[in-house]
Design a protein around this motif. Structure first.
Motif, PDB file in Angstrom:
ATOM      1  N   ASP A   1       0.857  -1.173   0.000  1.00  0.00           N
ATOM      2  CA  ASP A   1       0.000   0.000   0.000  1.00  0.00           C
ATOM      3  C   ASP A   1       0.900   1.233   0.000  1.00  0.00           C
ATOM      4  O   ASP A   1       1.548   1.546   1.007  1.00  0.00           O
ATOM      5  CB  ASP A   1      -0.916  -0.001   1.224  1.00  0.00           C
ATOM      6  N   MET A   2       0.964   1.926  -1.116  1.00  0.00           N
ATOM      7  CA  MET A   2       1.876   3.057  -1.259  1.00  0.00           C
ATOM      8  C   MET A   2       1.433   4.265  -0.448  1.00  0.00           C
ATOM      9  O   MET A   2       2.199   5.213  -0.272  1.00  0.00           O
ATOM     10  CB  MET A   2       1.989   3.439  -2.732  1.00  0.00           C
ATOM     11  N   GLU A   3       0.243   4.242   0.066  1.00  0.00           N
ATOM     12  CA  GLU A   3      -0.280   5.357   0.851  1.00  0.00           C
ATOM     13  C   GLU A   3       0.022   5.193   2.336  1.00  0.00           C
ATOM     14  O   GLU A   3       0.243   6.171   3.049  1.00  0.00           O
ATOM     15  CB  GLU A   3      -1.783   5.467   0.627  1.00  0.00           C
ATOM     16  N   THR A   4       0.042   3.927   2.811  1.00  0.00           N
ATOM     17  CA  THR A   4       0.234   3.681   4.250  1.00  0.00           C
ATOM     18  C   THR A   4       1.531   2.954   4.576  1.00  0.00           C
ATOM     19  O   THR A   4       1.937   2.916   5.733  1.00  0.00           O
ATOM     20  CB  THR A   4      -0.924   2.830   4.799  1.00  0.00           C
ATOM     21  N   GLY A   5       2.168   2.323   3.577  1.00  0.00           N
ATOM     22  CA  GLY A   5       3.355   1.526   3.835  1.00  0.00           C
ATOM     23  C   GLY A   5       3.062   0.118   4.301  1.00  0.00           C
ATOM     24  O   GLY A   5       3.971  -0.621   4.680  1.00  0.00           O
ATOM     25  N   HIS A   6       1.810  -0.295   4.262  1.00  0.00           N
ATOM     26  CA  HIS A   6       1.458  -1.637   4.720  1.00  0.00           C
ATOM     27  C   HIS A   6       1.841  -2.670   3.668  1.00  0.00           C
ATOM     28  O   HIS A   6       1.509  -2.516   2.483  1.00  0.00           O
ATOM     29  CB  HIS A   6      -0.044  -1.715   5.009  1.00  0.00           C
ATOM     30  N   VAL A   7       2.533  -3.732   4.096  1.00  0.00           N
ATOM     31  CA  VAL A   7       2.934  -4.830   3.220  1.00  0.00           C
ATOM     32  C   VAL A   7       2.078  -6.042   3.547  1.00  0.00           C
ATOM     33  O   VAL A   7       2.008  -6.470   4.701  1.00  0.00           O
ATOM     34  CB  VAL A   7       4.432  -5.174   3.392  1.00  0.00           C
ATOM     35  N   ARG A   8       1.452  -6.583   2.519  1.00  0.00           N
ATOM     36  CA  ARG A   8       0.587  -7.751   2.719  1.00  0.00           C
ATOM     37  C   ARG A   8       1.081  -8.898   1.844  1.00  0.00           C
ATOM     38  O   ARG A   8       1.121  -8.769   0.615  1.00  0.00           O
ATOM     39  CB  ARG A   8      -0.853  -7.412   2.352  1.00  0.00           C
TER      40      ARG A   8
END
Length: 746
Positions: free
Chosen positions: A597-604
């Motif tokens: 997620d390029m907006e939050t930095g979350h990696v899934r």
């Protein structure tokens, strides 16, 4: 046939229904409750301990301090840690070196009274200068953590092979990196617990959970100054271990109290006490350079690695030996200069954890390999196959790779399952999915690795078993005696299957008596991916002897056997050469698809393909469970588990602040590829495999993040704040990353 069948685990029903007792479930009439007074600070010298108020509290049976321990020391490699810190015993034992040192012990009629008494113990400290950064610890003039390790250096391994400088001069491409890996908490389901009593033969009996019952017995006997035959260790059900139960926790404390008081004594640590009281995975910092020619052949590796071993040795010498073995990955490298050092600090001790040094080293090596592939414009699978070990390959330490090398086959199987295509021009990676959401990006990553099976570096490896055959005309029942611990991995079920196979009887005719030092000899630890490999040899050997006795009309027919594998050798202290540092190896490769997620930095993690060569799958569904569990645990290491230590104090001491993966953190899909290339050294071709699924996940995932974003991360876990800082370094400062190309806003 009993091997190759997914029979139900023998412990499944009891655990699912709750009928199986774990150490914390055990109670005995007249038992006392034990509580620990922790140091809670470090480093400091204990000037005075006043236990009078605690001893005067109604219901308190005893308060134990350092002076009550006959031989106040323990440790798997070196006896360097006091059982209880304080004046009046071993010189130097009056210093607490990390916050989890024990300074007193209370036995009382209830847990509540014991906890109250602990609070009444007064301890006067003189604070001492500490050191908390491993690089700082090795610098001249740093505070000395321990008198036994001058300069805070626990160990230093070297590899000196070939002409490294000449190779770098000739290289077509050189990639560099400074890598940092974190602490990791074992976070097993069952915190440390146990009960101790004097049995009918006068033995101090400790019922607990561990990984090597006979080593526990040895440590207890040493600390109490008693012969080992005065000590008995029994393992109840074990709620996970992952290396965290190799070292002592409650065992000596329970034995001391039961011995002194002559009453049953129980202890049960809270989760916070567990996180404080046992060792962690080693953090490392590494500065490395790798060189290759234009075709992608590795020419040289240069590495300087420092590991934080914390306040005591634990198994750090062996873990750092594995880092040394793995720092070049599973590749042929003709020129190597590597220095692997262990630095003592006033942080929590570090020791064995699933992978035993290989996860740290392979994160470094595999990320370097992926960077080389990018620099050369090569596919990451292609470059690995150019350099991977094969039969007859030499390791960076100079010796031949043990026979049974299957790494190329493992790499190819994993790549194909993930969608890589082999063409006339080489391997081509699959296209990552696209998203209609402009904030989401996807990428693929690949990594591989290897893991030693059984003990290494000259340790006198062995495993004992006994088989008794009962019946008249035919074998009606076979009793297998074996000391090996089942720490949740299903080892006891596998032992029954191997015994049934060796004897030619159905598994339901096998009765297993395990993990009690009263009627077994040592079978070694449930660690180093060794138990199936070693127990298989021992049980098969004992079964063959019992069958020979059966044919001679002996009733019951009995066979005992101790298996000793091929000899291993330590490193040469100057060159690192070892003819055979390990018995044998298992091989693994993983491909990972991630969403960022390029907006939050979350990696899934979306999908993980994990290919493991297990040699022979004794119980396939058990193997699949190990793969899935290893992948999930590695996802925690790579993404969510941010273990924070400041000035030696653990800040993430609860599972509410130390975030192991939950259902929304794990991959949507884990594809387990169980490959069976028989190991010529293994019983029925078996290889150990329980650690392998953990090993390449972090570098494969970080390569996938790079594929999605163009950013290389050289430190993890990839928490959203770290990822965001890496994506947008101009907005957020202070993270260890490397970025390719211009910033790309979402």
């Amino acid at each position: 046939m009993a091997i190759g069948i997914s029979i139900p685990r023998i412990d499944a029903e009891g655990k699912v229904t709750g009928r199986t007792p774990y150490p914390g479930d055990l109670d005995l009439p007249g038992q006392l409750f034990l509580k620990v007074k922790w140091a809670g600070r470090a480093p400091a010298r204990i000037r005075r301990i006043d236990t009078r108020r605690a001893e005067a509290l109604p219901g308190v049976a005893a308060v134990f301090t350092a002076k009550d321990v006959p031989v106040n020391e323990y440790g798997l490699i070196y006896f360097d840690q006091p059982v209880i810190c304080g004046p009046g015993s071993k010189p130097g034992a009056d210093v607490v070196r990390y916050e989890g040192d024990v300074v007193a012990l209370v036995a009382a009629e209830s847990e509540k009274i014991a906890a109250r008494a602990v609070d009444l113990i007064e301890v006067e400290y003189e604070d001492l200068p500490g050191v908390y950064d491993p690089e700082e610890a090795l610098r001249p003039g740093a505070p000395q953590v321990h008198p036994d390790y001058p300069g805070n250096l626990l160990c230093h391994y070297r590899i000196r092979q070939g002409d490294v400088e000449a190779a770098f001069r000739e290289a077509a491409v050189i990639v560099e990196g400074t890598y940092r890996t974190p602490f990791q908490e074992h976070a097993y389901l069952q915190p440390e617990a146990g009960i101790a009593y004097i049995d009918e033969e006068g033995r101090i009996t400790v019922v607990t959970a561990g990984q090597w019952a006979h080593e526990d017995r040895h440590q207890i006997a040493h600390a109490l100054g008693l012969p080992e035959d005065r000590i008995r260790v029994i393992y109840a059900a074990i709620g996970g271990a992952f290396g965290g139960r190799e070292d002592m926790s409650v065992q000596i404390l329970l034995a001391l109290a039961a011995w002194k008081l002559g009453r049953p004594v129980k202890i049960l640590w809270s989760r916070e006490e567990s996180i404080i009281g046992h060792h962690k995975r080693h953090p490392v910092v590494a500065r490395v350079r790798w060189a290759a020619d234009r075709e992608g052949r590795l020419l040289a590796v240069e590495a300087d690695v420092i590991a934080d071993v914390g306040a005591y040795a634990y198994t750090s010498t062996k873990v750092l030996g594995n880092i040394t073995m793995s720092i070049c990955g599973p590749y042929e490298v003709p020129n190597v200069r590597a220095d692997i050092r262990g630095a003592l600090t006033n942080n929590p001790p570090t020791g064995a954890m699933r992978g035993f040094g290989a996860p740290q080293a392979l994160f470094i090596a595999e990320t370097q390999m992926n960077k080389l592939a990018q620099a050369l414009g090569m596919d990451p699978v292609e470059i690995r196959l150019k350099n991977a070990w094969r039969e007859g390959s030499r390791m960076p330490t100079g010796g031949m790779v043990p026979e049974g090398v299957s790494l190329p086959e493992v790499i190819q199987a994993c790549a194909r399952a993930a969608g890589w295509r082999q063409t006339a021009g080489g391997w081509i990676r699959p296209e990552a999915p696209s998203s209609t959401d402009p904030t989401k990006r996807y990428g693929w990553g690949f990594a591989c690795g290897f893991k030693n099976i059984a003990y290494s570096f000259g340790f006198p490896e062995h495993c004992w078993a006994r088989v008794e055959l009962h019946g008249d005309a035919h074998i009606e029942k076979a009793i297998v005696f074996h000391a090996g611990a089942d720490v949740g991995q299903g080892a006891h079920t596998v032992m029954i299957q191997m015994a049934a196979e060796a004897l030619g009887v159905p598994p339901e005719r096998i009765e297993l008596r395990a993990s009690d030092t009263a009627f077994t000899e040592s079978s070694g630890s449930s660690s180093a991916s060794r138990m199936t490999f070693m127990a298989g040899h021992a049980i098969r050997g004992a079964a063959e002897r019992a069958l020979a006795a059966w044919r001679n009309e002996e009733r019951p027919a009995v066979g005992e056997f101790t298996y000793r594998p091929v000899r291993t050798f330590p490193f040469d202290p100057e060159t690192g050469f070892s003819e055979r540092p390990n018995v044998t190896y298992g091989y693994v490769a993983e491909a990972v698809l991630v969403e960022v997620d390029m907006e939050t930095g979350h990696v899934r993690p979306v999908k993980v393909i994990c290919a493991d060569d297990v040699g022979r799958a004794v119980n396939p569904i058990n193997v699949r469970g190990q793969i899935e569990g290893g992948v999930v645990q590695a996802v925690g290491y790579a993404i969510t588990e941010n273990f924070i230590v400041q000035q030696g104090r653990i800040l993430t001491r609860h599972l509410s602040t130390y975030l192991i993966p939950g259902i929304y953190d794990i991959p949507e899909e884990i594809e387990s590829l169980i490959l069976e290339h028989p190991d010529p050294l293994g019983p029925w071709g078996v290889r150990g495999m329980a650690e392998m699924p953990f090993l390449p996940l972090a570098p494969a995932l970080i390569a996938a993040v790079h594929d999605a974003t163009g950013v290389w991360f050289e430190a993890f876990p990839l928490t959203p704040d770290r990822v965001y800082a890496g994506l947008y370094p101009d907005r957020v400062k202070g993270t260890a990353i490397r970025k390719e190309g211009p910033e790309q806003a979402p």
